[in-house]
Design a protein around this motif. Structure first.
Motif, short mmCIF file in Angstrom:
data_model
loop_
_atom_site.label_atom_id
_atom_site.label_comp_id
_atom_site.label_asym_id
_atom_site.label_seq_id
_atom_site.Cartn_x
_atom_site.Cartn_y
_atom_site.Cartn_z
N THR A 7 0.99 -0.88 -0.03
CA THR A 7 0.08 0.41 -0.11
C THR A 7 0.85 1.38 0.27
N ARG A 8 0.50 2.47 -0.50
CA ARG A 8 1.17 3.40 -1.06
C ARG A 8 0.06 4.35 -0.38
N TYR A 9 0.56 5.98 -0.44
CA TYR A 9 0.00 7.04 -0.25
C TYR A 9 0.80 8.40 -1.23
N GLN A 10 0.14 8.84 -2.06
CA GLN A 10 1.01 10.07 -2.31
C GLN A 10 -0.05 11.05 -2.43
N LYS A 11 0.45 12.48 -1.53
CA LYS A 11 -0.72 13.60 -2.17
C LYS A 11 -0.29 14.54 -3.19
N LEU A 12 -1.10 14.34 -4.37
CA LEU A 12 -0.14 15.83 -5.43
C LEU A 12 -1.16 16.79 -5.27
N PRO A 13 -0.53 18.30 -5.80
CA PRO A 13 -1.47 19.34 -5.30
C PRO A 13 -1.70 19.82 -6.53
N VAL A 14 -3.22 18.81 -6.94
CA VAL A 14 -4.02 18.90 -8.76
C VAL A 14 -4.95 19.03 -8.43
N ALA A 15 -5.87 18.84 -9.00
CA ALA A 15 -7.19 18.78 -8.71
C ALA A 15 -7.51 17.23 -9.16
N PRO A 16 -8.47 16.61 -8.44
CA PRO A 16 -9.05 15.65 -8.73
C PRO A 16 -9.09 15.27 -10.44
N GLU A 17 -9.42 16.25 -10.94
CA GLU A 17 -9.59 16.04 -12.32
C GLU A 17 -8.60 15.42 -13.50
N GLU A 18 -7.85 16.07 -12.83
CA GLU A 18 -6.45 16.41 -13.47
C GLU A 18 -5.13 15.07 -13.03
N ALA A 19 -5.89 14.42 -11.93
CA ALA A 19 -5.03 12.71 -11.16
C ALA A 19 -5.37 12.41 -12.00
N TRP A 20 -6.76 12.52 -12.90
CA TRP A 20 -7.64 11.84 -12.53
C TRP A 20 -7.65 11.06 -14.75
N GLU A 21 -7.36 12.39 -14.90
CA GLU A 21 -6.67 12.19 -16.72
C GLU A 21 -6.24 11.66 -16.66
N PHE A 22 -4.64 12.36 -15.93
CA PHE A 22 -3.24 11.31 -15.88
C PHE A 22 -3.71 9.51 -15.88
N PHE A 23 -3.61 9.43 -14.55
CA PHE A 23 -3.32 8.04 -14.24
C PHE A 23 -4.56 7.20 -14.78
N GLU A 108 -5.24 12.86 -2.87
CA GLU A 108 -4.65 11.82 -2.63
C GLU A 108 -4.37 10.39 -2.61
N MET A 109 -4.03 9.41 -3.54
CA MET A 109 -3.78 8.15 -4.18
C MET A 109 -3.38 7.56 -3.49
N ILE A 110 -4.43 6.76 -3.11
CA ILE A 110 -3.73 5.64 -2.44
C ILE A 110 -4.01 4.25 -3.42
N ASP A 111 -2.70 3.56 -3.56
CA ASP A 111 -2.21 2.53 -4.08
C ASP A 111 -2.27 1.26 -3.03
N THR A 112 -3.31 0.11 -3.79
CA THR A 112 -2.97 -1.13 -2.76
C THR A 112 -2.79 -1.55 -3.79
N VAL A 113 -2.05 -3.29 -3.81
CA VAL A 113 -1.90 -4.21 -4.40
C VAL A 113 -1.83 -5.38 -3.86
N ASN A 114 -2.59 -6.12 -3.83
CA ASN A 114 -2.47 -7.40 -3.54
C ASN A 114 -1.74 -9.04 -4.34
#
Length: 155
Positions: A7-23, A108-114
């Motif tokens: 599990t990883r967490y990261q905070k980015l100083p961007v609007a949620p829409e910009e983060a979503w567009e990228f990922f 805030e992005m949260i990645d969880t890999v099982n």
């Protein structure tokens, strides 16, 4: 059979829409993958993320160990999360959740890999000796790449 979780967490100083567009653009994955891990998507026509989307990659997670990896996007809630699951590849099981949560000043992005490795006892030994460290390196690289791309949030 042993299941591992990263599990990883990261905070980015961007609007949620910009983060979503990228990922939500699978081609961006190449930008945030370490250079010592050759990675190439097969195909380049991605009309937007949707449940049922199949993505194929050629990847070399370890030197001289090429792998074809096929994933399916199994769940999507636009702007909030998506899940990719390996259909064919190096893992016996791979389930990767990407969550995006709006916070003050960004997202805030949260990645969880099982994941589960094949070959039970041998898989555990290989995990402890190599795989766990390699996954940590990949996600550390991703963290730094995203920080360089989007900037860093002050806590």
């Amino acid at each position: 059979m042993k299941m591992y979780t990263l599990t990883r967490y990261q905070k980015l100083p961007v609007a949620p829409e910009e983060a979503w567009e990228f990922f939500s653009n699978p081609q961006k994955l190449e930008e945030i993958t370490p250079g010592d891990m050759p990675f190439k998507m097969i195909g380049n026509d991605f009309p937007g993320m949707y449940a049922g989307m199949i993505i194929q990659y050629n990847i070399e997670p370890f030197p001289k160990f090429p792998v074809k990896w096929i994933t399916e996007i199994t769940h999507v809630k636009e702007g909030k999360y998506f899940v990719d699951e390996q259909r064919f590849g190096p893992f016996k099981f791979w389930h990767h959740q990407h969550h995006f949560r709006e916070i003050e000043g960004g997202v805030e992005m949260i990645d969880t890999v099982n994941y589960i490795l094949p070959f039970q006892i041998i898989g555990r030994a290989v995990h402890n000796a190599v795989v766990e460290k390699r996954l940590e390196e990949i996600f550390d690289f991703r963290y730094e790449s995203l920080k360089d791309h989007f900037g860093e949030m002050n806590d």
